[in-house]
Write an enzyme that holds these catalytic residues in place. Structure first.
Site, PDB file in Angstrom:
ATOM      1  N   ARG A 242       9.090   7.828  -0.169  1.00  0.00           N
ATOM      2  CA  ARG A 242       7.761   8.318   0.224  1.00  0.00           C
ATOM      3  C   ARG A 242       7.616   9.832   0.194  1.00  0.00           C
ATOM      4  O   ARG A 242       6.538  10.364   0.430  1.00  0.00           O
ATOM      5  CB  ARG A 242       7.431   7.786   1.632  1.00  0.00           C
TER       6      ARG A 242
ATOM      7  N   ASP B 189       0.991   6.927   2.551  1.00  0.00           N
ATOM      8  CA  ASP B 189       1.686   6.011   3.447  1.00  0.00           C
ATOM      9  C   ASP B 189       0.899   5.808   4.749  1.00  0.00           C
ATOM     10  O   ASP B 189       0.337   4.746   4.981  1.00  0.00           O
ATOM     11  CB  ASP B 189       3.085   6.549   3.742  1.00  0.00           C
TER      12      ASP B 189
ATOM     13  N   LYS C 271       0.845  -1.192   0.000  1.00  0.00           N
ATOM     14  CA  LYS C 271       0.000   0.000   0.000  1.00  0.00           C
ATOM     15  C   LYS C 271       0.880   1.242   0.000  1.00  0.00           C
ATOM     16  O   LYS C 271       2.012   1.140   0.462  1.00  0.00           O
ATOM     17  CB  LYS C 271      -0.956   0.016   1.189  1.00  0.00           C
TER      18      LYS C 271
END
Lengths: 361, 361
Positions: free
Chosen positions: B174, B187, B102
């Site tokens: 990220r 995140d 994810k």
């Protein structure tokens, strides 16, 4: 120095909450109850009897009689919010110090009338937000002020809800538009707002946006609502207040280097001690198989319940004014006003269909 | 019946999280690792060695080689989000079952390409949201489903934050617009959103409004943000996700008759057991001098860590498809898609200056 001369309280009305605060006046070392007034003399007499008033305490059949009693130094006003402006202003004009239940007013315009009356009479004003006076609150603030353990506030979330129940939702003053028009926002939202301002060192947010839904009763009184608040430095807060959800009293504060949680901030589960939970510099362990440290519990004991500490603090300020000619402490009216300003902004946002509202002090 | 034939996994890339999931594949009773591919063959070889792969496992110098290996039943894809659509679609086309990290995609349009590819190939899709598979999650749901102890959800609040630190904020995938453009929303916000949907029995909210501030890095990637969500029945949820605040992983759920709190929902503090806290029918005691009951702790033990339970569940579904000709379980792609739909709405709200956005499924 001998024992201080106790501050002599009069109480306006026989509200349920006055039972708790009467007990606090009996517990606090520097206060005594000298009078209670009710629209019904009989009710005043039995309230005094049932709540352990000193034998010398007077019972009156009106609020005016309490305000006219020269033996009364200070009044505690637990009347419905819509009556605050009238009776708090009158009390101040009669040179009585004012301990006023929350929400202090229906809006900041009303509150300003009260605060102006107190200021021009030189009397102390304080709102009856009890948890402010618990020693746990001081300890939590120490943690939040620690640059190593917490550093800077990033986000705050607060909740105060309880289940009113059918009888409450039908008849309680807190759901009546003519008595407590702010409903859950004024009752439980007051505490959430105060908690958020307390966490933010009483810096006001720049904007307030109500959460995009609220529940109302048939008369239009708020039964549940919430808001998000934004500060200039990027700090964010949210709260949720309700008469329709199980009793919950949370503050969660996220800092850059730590966090703090408390689950009974309004009224501690236990009267003699109260916990809070903190973590600092938390990290995932190797491979992210866990986290370290887990939250640590701090339990803070108190000899007196928080409402007695409130009465003691208020009486101490009143005592200084009476005995030493000190000026009233401005901190208390200031934080009342800021709390009311934010409540007003939340109400305005709800009224405007949950639009963003600038906070004007 | 004998022991099930283990599902044979290939892994695309040597991401740090793949170390944890490799360990999980070794721990799960129905899976084995047969291949890893990296753009660097050397990296693949040392990753396999350092992470206890079976001696028979193959190391490849490309992702394609893993997908072309007939011994690979399923792939775990921990690549940066921007690469998901390419590699997950290709994997599905090559009839590999897909365990996808994810956030599953940059938006629902991309995710739909992946889900369509999986569906037309008849392969299982699951996102790697590990906490879904912890036995604590089942126990918490039992509490939320109890009409006596909890009844109806009124409000949910979720937080997932951690401190990225200077190196992370500079170099981690990220915070790179070309790799994980959703930043903290993709995140940590992924988990908050999932938690809220889980609490709401996967009913989608009607509207989403981002909290009226968010923090971005110089490249415009979100470092912290939040949102409020509203359902047709008046239910409200809020969340806050951040790379800039101390590690916090909370879900707080208020119901009409109870509440539930968990403080380590994403990764439990301890690997072998995990607590949650509930209260039901809480009341103020006489005179409101305290509250009863205080929250009760439930500690749920687990023999396998949650990521191994995830691998076991995924492998069990894959095993049924392979061995028994079952259809893929639709629940997993469905809840991935709903999560992505809400994330997209939050992103849209942020992009529109924190306006209210209708959720379109």
């Amino acid at each position: 120095m001998g024992k201080p001369v106790p501050v002599r309280f009069g109480i306006l009305g026989c509200a349920n909450i006055a039972r708790k605060v009467s007990r606090a006046m009996n517990l606090a070392p520097n206060s005594t109850i000298v009078a209670i007034g009710s629209r019904s003399l009989e009710k005043a007499i039995s309230f005094a009897k049932e709540n352990g008033f000193p034998a010398s305490a007077k019972a009156y059949g009106s609020y005016d009689a309490v305000l006219d009693d020269p033996d009364v130094d200070a009044v505690y006003i637990p009347l419905p919010t819509s009556l605050h402006v009238r009776w708090a202003v009158l009390a101040a004009q009669k040179k009585k110090h004012v301990l006023l239940d929350k929400p202090v007013a229906l809006n900041v315009k009303e509150l300003d009338l009260i605060l102006e009356a107190c200021e021009s009479s030189g009397v102390q004003f304080m709102d009856a937000t009890m948890w402010m006076h618990h020693p746990r609150t001081v300890k939590m603030k120490e943690f939040l002020s620690d640059p190593q353990k917490f550093r800077q506030v990033k986000a705050v979330h607060s909740v105060f809800s309880y289940v009113g129940g059918p009888e409450f939702l039908k008849n309680d003053i807190r759901v009546k538009p003519d008595l407590d028009a702010l409903g859950a926002l004024g009752d439980t939202g007051w505490y959430c707002t105060r908690a958020i301002l307390w966490a933010a060192d009483y810096q006001l947010p720049k904007t307030v946006t109500a959460l995009p839904d609220a529940e109302f009763n048939e008369a239009g009184v708020i039964l549940s609502c919430g808001a998000s608040l934004r500060w200039e430095d990027g700090k964010i807060a949210t709260f949720y207040c309700s008469f329709l959800a199980n009793l919950t009293m949370d503050i969660t504060i996220l800092g850059t280097d730590g966090n703090l949680r408390v689950h009974d901030f309004v009224i501690p589960f236990q009267e003699n001690n109260a916990p809070f939970y903190v973590t600092s510099n938390s990290r995932f362990v190797e491979l992210s198989l866990g986290c370290d440290p887990s939250p640590g519990e701090h339990v803070i004991a108190t000899e007196l319940p928080q409402e007695a500490l409130m009465v003691r603090e208020f009486s101490s300020l009143v005592g200084s004014i009476k005995g030493l000619g000190s000026k009233p402490e401005k901190k208390w009216p200031e934080i009342s006003r800021k709390t009311q300003v934010v409540l007003d902004a939340v109400k305005a946002s709800i009224d405007k269909g949950f639009e963003l509202v600038e906070v004007v002090f």
